[in-house]
Design a protein around this motif. Structure first.
Motif, mmCIF file in Angstrom:
data_model
loop_
_atom_site.group_PDB
_atom_site.id
_atom_site.type_symbol
_atom_site.label_atom_id
_atom_site.label_comp_id
_atom_site.label_asym_id
_atom_site.label_seq_id
_atom_site.Cartn_x
_atom_site.Cartn_y
_atom_site.Cartn_z
ATOM 1 N N MET A 1 2.559 -5.175 16.968
ATOM 2 C CA MET A 1 2.707 -3.805 16.461
ATOM 3 C C MET A 1 4.188 -3.503 16.238
ATOM 4 O O MET A 1 5.021 -3.797 17.077
ATOM 5 N N GLU A 2 4.471 -2.938 15.096
ATOM 6 C CA GLU A 2 5.836 -2.534 14.764
ATOM 7 C C GLU A 2 5.947 -1.019 14.906
ATOM 8 O O GLU A 2 5.052 -0.288 14.485
ATOM 9 N N ASN A 3 7.048 -0.562 15.473
ATOM 10 C CA ASN A 3 7.324 0.874 15.554
ATOM 11 C C ASN A 3 8.621 1.133 14.812
ATOM 12 O O ASN A 3 9.663 0.610 15.198
ATOM 13 N N ILE A 4 8.552 1.937 13.744
ATOM 14 C CA ILE A 4 9.743 2.209 12.955
ATOM 15 C C ILE A 4 9.890 3.699 12.723
ATOM 16 O O ILE A 4 8.928 4.459 12.832
ATOM 17 N N LYS A 26 -4.132 6.721 6.398
ATOM 18 C CA LYS A 26 -5.371 6.061 5.988
ATOM 19 C C LYS A 26 -5.167 4.623 5.513
ATOM 20 O O LYS A 26 -6.137 3.938 5.197
ATOM 21 N N LEU A 27 -3.914 4.162 5.480
ATOM 22 C CA LEU A 27 -3.681 2.744 5.165
ATOM 23 C C LEU A 27 -4.231 1.884 6.301
ATOM 24 O O LEU A 27 -3.992 2.178 7.475
ATOM 25 N N GLU A 28 -4.942 0.817 5.942
ATOM 26 C CA GLU A 28 -5.439 -0.084 6.979
ATOM 27 C C GLU A 28 -4.253 -0.730 7.692
ATOM 28 O O GLU A 28 -3.327 -1.212 7.043
ATOM 29 N N GLY A 29 -4.264 -0.701 8.999
ATOM 30 C CA GLY A 29 -3.196 -1.298 9.780
ATOM 31 C C GLY A 29 -2.204 -0.301 10.335
ATOM 32 O O GLY A 29 -1.420 -0.636 11.206
ATOM 33 N N VAL A 30 -2.231 0.931 9.816
ATOM 34 C CA VAL A 30 -1.355 1.968 10.360
ATOM 35 C C VAL A 30 -2.058 2.617 11.547
ATOM 36 O O VAL A 30 -3.159 3.145 11.422
ATOM 37 N N GLU A 31 -1.410 2.524 12.705
ATOM 38 C CA GLU A 31 -2.018 3.041 13.927
ATOM 39 C C GLU A 31 -1.607 4.482 14.189
ATOM 40 O O GLU A 31 -2.364 5.255 14.764
ATOM 41 N N LEU A 32 -0.377 4.827 13.801
ATOM 42 C CA LEU A 32 0.134 6.149 14.105
ATOM 43 C C LEU A 32 1.170 6.530 13.062
ATOM 44 O O LEU A 32 1.984 5.697 12.655
ATOM 45 N N VAL A 44 6.345 5.593 12.302
ATOM 46 C CA VAL A 44 5.133 4.855 11.944
ATOM 47 C C VAL A 44 4.963 3.674 12.894
ATOM 48 O O VAL A 44 5.914 2.928 13.146
ATOM 49 N N SER A 45 3.758 3.527 13.425
ATOM 50 C CA SER A 45 3.385 2.335 14.183
ATOM 51 C C SER A 45 2.336 1.607 13.365
ATOM 52 O O SER A 45 1.343 2.208 12.955
ATOM 53 N N LYS A 50 -1.476 -6.548 8.754
ATOM 54 C CA LYS A 50 -2.459 -5.843 7.915
ATOM 55 C C LYS A 50 -1.809 -4.996 6.833
ATOM 56 O O LYS A 50 -2.428 -4.720 5.801
ATOM 57 N N VAL A 51 -0.597 -4.524 7.085
ATOM 58 C CA VAL A 51 0.071 -3.662 6.108
ATOM 59 C C VAL A 51 1.568 -3.938 6.179
ATOM 60 O O VAL A 51 2.101 -4.238 7.251
ATOM 61 N N THR A 52 2.230 -3.871 5.018
ATOM 62 C CA THR A 52 3.661 -4.162 4.985
ATOM 63 C C THR A 52 4.467 -2.872 5.018
ATOM 64 O O THR A 52 3.984 -1.803 4.620
#
Ligand SMILES: [Cu+2]
Length: 68
Positions: A1-4, A26-32, A44-45, A50-52
């Motif tokens: 998981m990336e947190n930016i 609603k993008l697949e792979g976006v958790e937060l 964004v986490s 799954k998503v770039t």
């Protein structure tokens, strides 16, 4: 998981917050996704398998805001 945290210019009201949070969310792979309106920042986490980051930035840009 990336947190930016992205710097996003042009967000000015609750509508902007909703536009960014709902479309990025609603993008697949976006958790937060969390907009800080006063600071002009978006946290964004996401799962980078799954998503770039480019896709996330493009989605914000498509809503009419400028992303660093
Ligand atoms: Cu607005």
């Amino acid at each position: 998981m990336e947190n930016i945290t992205l710097n996003v210019q042009g967000m000015s009201c609750g509508h902007c917050v909703n536009a960014v949070e709902s479309n990025v969310g609603k993008l697949e792979g976006v958790e937060l996704v969390k907009v800080h309106l006063d600071a002009g920042k978006v946290d964004v986490s996401f799962d980078n398998e799954k998503v770039t980051l480019a896709k996330i930035k493009e989605t914000i840009d498509d809503q009419g805001y400028d992303v660093d």
